[in-house]
Design an enzyme around this catalytic site. Structure first.
Site, PDB file in Angstrom:
ATOM      1  N   VAL A  12      22.524  43.566  71.325  1.00  0.00           N
ATOM      2  CA  VAL A  12      22.168  44.375  70.156  1.00  0.00           C
ATOM      3  C   VAL A  12      22.685  43.704  68.887  1.00  0.00           C
ATOM      4  O   VAL A  12      22.062  43.797  67.828  1.00  0.00           O
ATOM      5  CB  VAL A  12      22.686  45.832  70.291  1.00  0.00           C
ATOM      6  CG1 VAL A  12      24.199  45.897  70.284  1.00  0.00           C
ATOM      7  CG2 VAL A  12      22.135  46.711  69.198  1.00  0.00           C
ATOM      8  N   GLY A  13      23.823  43.007  69.005  1.00  0.00           N
ATOM      9  CA  GLY A  13      24.359  42.287  67.851  1.00  0.00           C
ATOM     10  C   GLY A  13      23.488  41.062  67.570  1.00  0.00           C
ATOM     11  O   GLY A  13      22.973  40.432  68.496  1.00  0.00           O
ATOM     12  N   GLY A  18      27.477  54.184  64.003  1.00  0.00           N
ATOM     13  CA  GLY A  18      26.093  53.900  64.391  1.00  0.00           C
ATOM     14  C   GLY A  18      25.865  54.436  65.794  1.00  0.00           C
ATOM     15  O   GLY A  18      26.522  55.387  66.227  1.00  0.00           O
ATOM     16  N   ARG A  19      24.948  53.781  66.516  1.00  0.00           N
ATOM     17  CA  ARG A  19      24.627  54.238  67.890  1.00  0.00           C
ATOM     18  C   ARG A  19      25.883  54.278  68.751  1.00  0.00           C
ATOM     19  O   ARG A  19      26.198  55.288  69.394  1.00  0.00           O
ATOM     20  CB  ARG A  19      23.592  53.291  68.526  1.00  0.00           C
ATOM     21  CG  ARG A  19      22.194  53.414  67.937  1.00  0.00           C
ATOM     22  CD  ARG A  19      21.288  52.320  68.485  1.00  0.00           C
ATOM     23  NE  ARG A  19      21.694  51.020  67.976  1.00  0.00           N
ATOM     24  CZ  ARG A  19      20.983  50.291  67.101  1.00  0.00           C
ATOM     25  NH1 ARG A  19      19.826  50.716  66.669  1.00  0.00           N
ATOM     26  NH2 ARG A  19      21.430  49.131  66.678  1.00  0.00           N
ATOM     27  N   ILE A  20      26.624  53.149  68.763  1.00  0.00           N
ATOM     28  CA  ILE A  20      27.797  53.074  69.644  1.00  0.00           C
ATOM     29  C   ILE A  20      28.950  53.898  69.081  1.00  0.00           C
ATOM     30  O   ILE A  20      29.619  54.630  69.817  1.00  0.00           O
ATOM     31  CB  ILE A  20      28.191  51.599  69.881  1.00  0.00           C
ATOM     32  CG1 ILE A  20      27.069  50.887  70.643  1.00  0.00           C
ATOM     33  CG2 ILE A  20      29.512  51.504  70.652  1.00  0.00           C
ATOM     34  CD1 ILE A  20      27.220  49.378  70.751  1.00  0.00           C
ATOM     35  N   ARG A  38      28.561  52.520  55.230  1.00  0.00           N
ATOM     36  CA  ARG A  38      27.924  52.425  53.920  1.00  0.00           C
ATOM     37  C   ARG A  38      27.335  53.760  53.456  1.00  0.00           C
ATOM     38  O   ARG A  38      27.221  54.021  52.276  1.00  0.00           O
ATOM     39  CB  ARG A  38      26.840  51.341  53.935  1.00  0.00           C
ATOM     40  CG  ARG A  38      27.428  49.947  54.031  1.00  0.00           C
ATOM     41  CD  ARG A  38      26.370  48.916  54.254  1.00  0.00           C
ATOM     42  NE  ARG A  38      25.625  49.187  55.474  1.00  0.00           N
ATOM     43  CZ  ARG A  38      24.652  48.419  55.933  1.00  0.00           C
ATOM     44  NH1 ARG A  38      24.286  47.351  55.265  1.00  0.00           N
ATOM     45  NH2 ARG A  38      24.047  48.724  57.067  1.00  0.00           N
ATOM     46  N   HIS A  57      35.105  40.542  76.415  1.00  0.00           N
ATOM     47  CA  HIS A  57      33.783  40.954  75.905  1.00  0.00           C
ATOM     48  C   HIS A  57      32.915  41.544  77.026  1.00  0.00           C
ATOM     49  O   HIS A  57      31.872  40.990  77.375  1.00  0.00           O
ATOM     50  CB  HIS A  57      33.069  39.765  75.234  1.00  0.00           C
ATOM     51  CG  HIS A  57      32.001  40.190  74.264  1.00  0.00           C
ATOM     52  ND1 HIS A  57      31.694  39.478  73.139  1.00  0.00           N
ATOM     53  CD2 HIS A  57      31.169  41.267  74.246  1.00  0.00           C
ATOM     54  CE1 HIS A  57      30.707  40.076  72.480  1.00  0.00           C
ATOM     55  NE2 HIS A  57      30.378  41.178  73.146  1.00  0.00           N
ATOM     56  N   ILE A  58      33.381  42.672  77.569  1.00  0.00           N
ATOM     57  CA  ILE A  58      32.668  43.283  78.709  1.00  0.00           C
ATOM     58  C   ILE A  58      32.132  44.683  78.374  1.00  0.00           C
ATOM     59  O   ILE A  58      31.882  45.490  79.267  1.00  0.00           O
ATOM     60  CB  ILE A  58      33.571  43.362  79.968  1.00  0.00           C
ATOM     61  CG1 ILE A  58      34.920  44.042  79.650  1.00  0.00           C
ATOM     62  CG2 ILE A  58      33.790  41.972  80.557  1.00  0.00           C
ATOM     63  CD1 ILE A  58      35.768  44.344  80.882  1.00  0.00           C
ATOM     64  N   GLY A  59      31.960  44.946  77.074  1.00  0.00           N
ATOM     65  CA  GLY A  59      31.503  46.276  76.655  1.00  0.00           C
ATOM     66  C   GLY A  59      30.275  46.768  77.409  1.00  0.00           C
ATOM     67  O   GLY A  59      30.228  47.908  77.872  1.00  0.00           O
TER      68      GLY A  59
HETATM   69  P1  NDP Z   1      24.214  50.206  64.795  1.00  0.00           P
HETATM   70  O1  NDP Z   1      23.359  49.389  63.906  1.00  0.00           O
HETATM   71  O2  NDP Z   1      23.685  51.480  65.340  1.00  0.00           O
HETATM   72  O3  NDP Z   1      25.592  50.528  64.078  1.00  0.00           O
HETATM   73  C1  NDP Z   1      26.215  49.596  63.267  1.00  0.00           C
HETATM   74  C2  NDP Z   1      27.099  50.338  62.319  1.00  0.00           C
HETATM   75  O4  NDP Z   1      27.749  49.363  61.496  1.00  0.00           O
HETATM   76  C3  NDP Z   1      26.354  51.281  61.408  1.00  0.00           C
HETATM   77  O5  NDP Z   1      26.837  52.583  61.584  1.00  0.00           O
HETATM   78  C4  NDP Z   1      26.705  50.783  60.025  1.00  0.00           C
HETATM   79  O6  NDP Z   1      27.021  51.845  59.162  1.00  0.00           O
HETATM   80  C5  NDP Z   1      27.962  49.989  60.276  1.00  0.00           C
HETATM   81  N1  NDP Z   1      28.186  49.087  59.161  1.00  0.00           N
HETATM   82  C6  NDP Z   1      27.367  48.151  58.641  1.00  0.00           C
HETATM   83  N2  NDP Z   1      27.920  47.616  57.547  1.00  0.00           N
HETATM   84  C7  NDP Z   1      29.113  48.237  57.392  1.00  0.00           C
HETATM   85  C8  NDP Z   1      30.142  48.124  56.444  1.00  0.00           C
HETATM   86  N3  NDP Z   1      30.049  47.260  55.432  1.00  0.00           N
HETATM   87  N4  NDP Z   1      31.235  48.912  56.587  1.00  0.00           N
HETATM   88  C9  NDP Z   1      31.331  49.777  57.609  1.00  0.00           C
HETATM   89  N5  NDP Z   1      30.367  49.946  58.532  1.00  0.00           N
HETATM   90  C10 NDP Z   1      29.276  49.177  58.412  1.00  0.00           C
HETATM   91  O7  NDP Z   1      24.640  49.222  65.984  1.00  0.00           O
HETATM   92  P2  NDP Z   1      25.257  49.592  67.408  1.00  0.00           P
HETATM   93  O8  NDP Z   1      26.114  50.786  67.269  1.00  0.00           O
HETATM   94  O9  NDP Z   1      24.190  49.592  68.418  1.00  0.00           O
HETATM   95  O10 NDP Z   1      26.165  48.286  67.652  1.00  0.00           O
HETATM   96  C11 NDP Z   1      27.231  48.017  66.779  1.00  0.00           C
HETATM   97  C12 NDP Z   1      27.858  46.675  67.096  1.00  0.00           C
HETATM   98  O11 NDP Z   1      28.602  46.748  68.305  1.00  0.00           O
HETATM   99  C13 NDP Z   1      26.890  45.524  67.345  1.00  0.00           C
HETATM  100  O12 NDP Z   1      26.448  44.974  66.130  1.00  0.00           O
HETATM  101  C14 NDP Z   1      27.730  44.554  68.151  1.00  0.00           C
HETATM  102  O13 NDP Z   1      28.389  43.679  67.267  1.00  0.00           O
HETATM  103  C15 NDP Z   1      28.763  45.441  68.829  1.00  0.00           C
HETATM  104  N6  NDP Z   1      28.576  45.511  70.266  1.00  0.00           N
HETATM  105  C16 NDP Z   1      29.601  45.076  71.077  1.00  0.00           C
HETATM  106  C17 NDP Z   1      29.504  45.178  72.441  1.00  0.00           C
HETATM  107  C18 NDP Z   1      30.602  44.709  73.317  1.00  0.00           C
HETATM  108  O14 NDP Z   1      30.307  44.259  74.423  1.00  0.00           O
HETATM  109  N7  NDP Z   1      31.846  44.797  72.907  1.00  0.00           N
HETATM  110  C19 NDP Z   1      28.303  45.740  73.090  1.00  0.00           C
HETATM  111  C20 NDP Z   1      27.294  46.151  72.152  1.00  0.00           C
HETATM  112  C21 NDP Z   1      27.441  46.044  70.798  1.00  0.00           C
HETATM  113  P3  NDP Z   1      26.020  52.205  57.961  1.00  0.00           P
HETATM  114  O15 NDP Z   1      24.768  52.671  58.630  1.00  0.00           O
HETATM  115  O16 NDP Z   1      26.719  53.268  57.189  1.00  0.00           O
HETATM  116  O17 NDP Z   1      25.835  50.956  57.209  1.00  0.00           O
HETATM  117  C1  DGY Z   2      25.844  42.984  72.186  1.00  0.00           C
HETATM  118  O1  DGY Z   2      24.827  43.365  72.797  1.00  0.00           O
HETATM  119  O2  DGY Z   2      25.845  42.746  70.980  1.00  0.00           O
HETATM  120  C2  DGY Z   2      27.110  42.875  72.967  1.00  0.00           C
HETATM  121  O3  DGY Z   2      28.118  42.262  72.313  1.00  0.00           O
HETATM  122  C3  DGY Z   2      26.960  42.435  74.379  1.00  0.00           C
HETATM  123  O4  DGY Z   2      26.209  43.362  75.075  1.00  0.00           O
END
Ligand code: NDP
Ligand code: DGY
Length: 327
Positions: free
Chosen positions: A84-85, A162-164, A185, A292-294
């Site tokens: 997703v990232g 966000g979603r997570i 934001r 990194h096993i989220g």
């Molecule tokens: P979303 O796009 O749903 O959420 C991202 C959030 O980041 C939004 O709520 C957004 O808030 C926030 N954000 C963006 N810019 C800023 C800022 N300047 N300050 C504070 N918050 C900010 O993505 P997901 O929830 O699906 O995923 C989030 C992240 O989790 C991914 O991008 C990835 O990096 C990480 N991830 C890690 C995993 C792991 O294995 N550890 C697994 C999956 C994901 P706003 O809308 O207010 O801008």
């Molecule tokens: C992602 O999807 O961004 C995580 O970091 C791995 O699932």
């Protein structure tokens, strides 16, 4: 009249279970080649593999920059990432040239669950306890031995609801969390479900007993958790990051943990990945680091692979993707 379909070339940057990608072979239009290894593709091989490709299926460990786009050339129509990232991709350039697929939603539950597990393991010192049992450090029941911090009655701050972030908040609330703060934001109407209060970052950092980072890595969030940030946290506070390593200044985190500025930290993501085994953070008992096993459940990774194959195929065929990244 039957018209022959054009064969498209696809490059996949890692060994992914073939049964999850069968839609590509079943479509009968793709000539798939892959880096058949569990290790990341070296840059030179990536550049070679992608040459002339119409589609690229990549991982978060692959840096997709202008050099890769240029090596692919004008055939390239779609990049599908198994994540997703998308901070590993040079989006400013990519969006001018091709469509991008990614894997939101399908990994939200697994990642939120792991975040809760990491938070509890860190706050209640589970890794330390396991070590003590094995090395004979468990002499008797002691009133203050291995005490940590509980969620009941606490204030939790989620950076990036966000979603997570929202899925984490939903899971934490039933532990008796008194106050749920979040920053980002914009305020979110859906935060009402968890009685989330939108506050400035400074307020979140100074008032929270648990600070959970779940935002995307962007130029604005890079290095967000720095010395200034940790100085504002309570000495008893727990810091958790499951977003991206680069959101944290790790030298500043080390100082905060080793000086007692904050209580403990749990990290599922670091810079670099893997974190070198001699990294200072790994010498600290109050820092729990995971590799990194989220999203790492069998089911989630399978669904992510299928979704990325479907995104790729739709991109090749010029149809709607199940999950297209909109810029
Ligand atoms: P979303 O796009 O749903 O959420 C991202 C959030 O980041 C939004 O709520 C957004 O808030 C926030 N954000 C963006 N810019 C800023 C800022 N300047 N300050 C504070 N918050 C900010 O993505 P997901 O929830 O699906 O995923 C989030 C992240 O989790 C991914 O991008 C990835 O990096 C990480 N991830 C890690 C995993 C792991 O294995 N550890 C697994 C999956 C994901 P706003 O809308 O207010 O801008
Ligand atoms: C992602 O999807 O961004 C995580 O970091 C791995 O699932």
């Amino acid at each position: 009249m039957h018209t022959a379909q054009k064969i498209t070339k696809v490059f996949i940057t890692r060994r992914i279970p073939q049964e999850r990608l069968k839609i590509l072979s079943q479509a009968g239009v793709c000539k798939v080649s892959l880096w058949d290894s569990d290790e990341p593709v070296p840059k030179a091989e990536l550049l070679k593999g992608v040459a002339g490709a119409h589609g690229l299926l990549c991982l978060l460990s692959d840096k997709i920059d202008t050099e890769v786009l240029d090596a692919a050339g004008p055939n390239l129509k779609v990049i599908s990432t198994l994540s997703v990232g998308f901070d590993h991709m040079a989006m400013d350039e990519i969006k001018k040239r091709v469509r991008v697929g990614y894997t939101p939603d399908v990994l939200t539950d697994a990642t939120a669950e792991l975040t809760v597990a990491l938070l509890l393991a860190t706050a209640r010192r589970l890794p330390e306890g396991v070590v003590e049992v094995k090395n004979g450090g468990w002499s008797t029941w002691k009133p203050l031995w291995l005490c940590g911090y509980g969620l009941s009655g606490s204030t939790v701050g989620v950076i990036g609801l966000g979603r997570i972030g929202m899925a984490i908040a939903r899971r934490l609330k039933p532990f008796g969390v008194k106050k749920l703060l979040y920053s980002g934001r914009t305020a979110k109407s859906y935060a009402a479900e968890v009685e989330g209060e939108y506050v400035p970052l400074d307020t979140l950092v100074s008032e929270s007993d648990f600070v959970v980072v779940s935002c995307a890595l962007t130029p604005d969030t890079q290095g967000l958790c720095n010395k200034d940030f940790f100085c504002k946290m309570k000495n008893t506070a727990v810091f958790i990051n499951t977003s991206r390593g680069a959101v944290v200044n790790q030298e500043d985190l080390y100082q905060a943990l080793s000086s007692g500025q904050i209580a403990c930290a749990g990290l599922d993501v670091t810079t670099p990945e893997p974190l070198p085994t001699d990294h200072p953070l790994l010498t600290l008992k109050n820092c729990v680091v995971l590799p990194h096993i989220g999203s790492a459940t069998y089911s989630t990774r399978g669904i992510m692979a299928e979704l990325s194959a479907n995104n790729l195929l739709a991109g090749l065929q010029g149809t709607d993707m199940p999950s297209e990244l909109k810029f």
